[in-house]
Write a protein that holds these residues in place. Structure first.
Motif, mmCIF file in Angstrom:
data_model
loop_
_atom_site.group_PDB
_atom_site.id
_atom_site.type_symbol
_atom_site.label_atom_id
_atom_site.label_comp_id
_atom_site.label_asym_id
_atom_site.label_seq_id
_atom_site.Cartn_x
_atom_site.Cartn_y
_atom_site.Cartn_z
ATOM 1 N N SER A 169 0.811 -1.122 0.141
ATOM 2 C CA SER A 169 -0.064 -0.126 0.038
ATOM 3 C C SER A 169 0.788 1.257 -0.072
ATOM 4 N N ASP A 175 -3.141 0.742 -4.999
ATOM 5 C CA ASP A 175 -4.110 1.576 -5.788
ATOM 6 C C ASP A 175 -4.792 0.969 -6.716
ATOM 7 N N ARG A 176 -5.958 1.475 -7.126
ATOM 8 C CA ARG A 176 -6.937 0.917 -8.318
ATOM 9 C C ARG A 176 -6.264 0.770 -9.545
ATOM 10 N N LYS A 177 -5.057 1.761 -9.821
ATOM 11 C CA LYS A 177 -4.438 1.605 -11.192
ATOM 12 C C LYS A 177 -3.414 0.556 -11.158
ATOM 13 N N ARG A 179 -3.513 -2.166 -8.900
ATOM 14 C CA ARG A 179 -3.985 -3.363 -8.128
ATOM 15 C C ARG A 179 -4.119 -4.573 -9.242
ATOM 16 N N SER A 180 -4.616 -4.041 -10.402
ATOM 17 C CA SER A 180 -4.540 -5.272 -11.181
ATOM 18 C C SER A 180 -3.306 -5.947 -11.707
ATOM 19 N N ALA A 201 -10.080 -6.666 -1.840
ATOM 20 C CA ALA A 201 -9.740 -6.167 -3.597
ATOM 21 C C ALA A 201 -8.536 -6.630 -4.212
ATOM 22 N N HIS A 247 -14.121 -12.393 -6.708
ATOM 23 C CA HIS A 247 -14.488 -10.931 -7.542
ATOM 24 C C HIS A 247 -15.580 -11.123 -8.569
#
Length: 289
Positions: A169, A175-177, A179-180, A201, A247
């Motif tokens: 973190s 972060d959303r950008k 995390r993938s 997530a 998910h």
């Protein structure tokens, strides 16, 4: 990863999981989606495993994903190393001769930073160091790669799940950008459940081959089931992908450790989602064929 039995779930744990129905949009083996190629401990056939040099080599070979192993030092720092002992891949026995069996958890980060983690592999890598997890994710980020992070021996390091997630973190990896670009995996179902509970997530992967009858329990907290390729079959891959993970997507399968063209073609034919390999170039070329 070692080809060893995955940590077993207890009957009580399995009993508390909610039954999930199979997904309706099951991926077909013939859908044409190529498996992701994941460099195992970096490109570990060509550079010393779990070092920054192995990440660099994986990048030069075009590997988008790298896999690593995370453990914790005596003073609570996270480092990237496969074995719970420093002996195999460093010169710890020479530098600290009186401290056998040289367990990672018995050394400070400063002591580990003194060790040569490259000479065992070849003279060209003399002086390579055991990277901290912070150093490692910075290097992965530099190459715009993705990370399959294994929590190694979490039973030796209570709380390592929270500590790892905190570091990730702090470095922007949750972060959303970003995390993938991350999957956290382990042989420990309990450890993965902890990761999922702390950060729902984050994608997670269970290392092992649970019985098909138990997959509904794993699908509560794991997005991937990642077995040894020697334990794999087309039917098992299809069975895994028929379940919906936490998910809302079909469970995935990444298999290890595939180092020959024949094995790569075999598991690709099973419809796996990822192939973990010490030789990403060999797998890449085999899949292109």
């Amino acid at each position: 990863m070692h080809a060893r039995a995955a940590t077993a779930m207890t009957t009580a744990f399995l009993g508390t999981a909610a039954l999930l129905l199979p997904a309706t949009d099951v991926r077909a083996v013939e859908d044409g989606t190529p498996p992701a190629i994941i460099a195992h401990r970096g490109a570990s056939a060509y550079a010393p495993e779990n070092t920054l040099a192995a990440v660099d080599k994986a990048a030069r070979l075009g590997a988008v994903w790298v896999e690593n192993d995370v453990q914790r030092t005596r003073d609570g720092k996270l480092v990237v190393l496969h074995d719970d002992s420093l002996r195999r891949t460093t010169d710890v026995a020479r530098v600290f001769p009186g401290r056998a069996p040289w367990k990672v958890k018995d050394f400070t980060a400063a002591e580990i930073a003194r060790l040569d983690a490259g000479s065992w592999f070849g003279a060209a890598y003399a002086g390579a160091r055991v990277p901290t997890l912070k150093q490692y994710v910075h290097r992965v980020d530099l190459h715009h790669q993705k990370l399959l992070l294994e929590l190694k021996n979490p039973e030796l390091y209570p709380g390592i799940e929270q500590e790892t997630l905190k570091l990730l973190s702090n470095e922007g990896w949750l972060d959303r950008k970003h995390r993938s670009r991350l999957v956290v995996q382990s042989f420990s179902a309990a450890s993965l459940r902890t990761v999922h509970d702390l950060k729902p997530a984050v994608k997670t992967g269970f290392l092992g081959r649970p019985h098909v009858a138990d997959l509904h329990a794993y699908a509560v907290f794991a997005d991937q089931i990642n077995p040894s390729y020697a334990a794999l079959s087309r039917a098992y891959v299809s069975a895994v992908q028929a379940f919906t993970g936490p998910h809302g997507r079909p469970l995935e399968v990444s298999t290890w450790t595939v180092n020959t063209a024949d094995a790569a073609r075999l598991v690709a034919g099973y419809g796996v989602d990822g192939i973990i390999t010490n030789k990403p170039d060999v797998v890449r070329d085999a899949l292109r064929e």
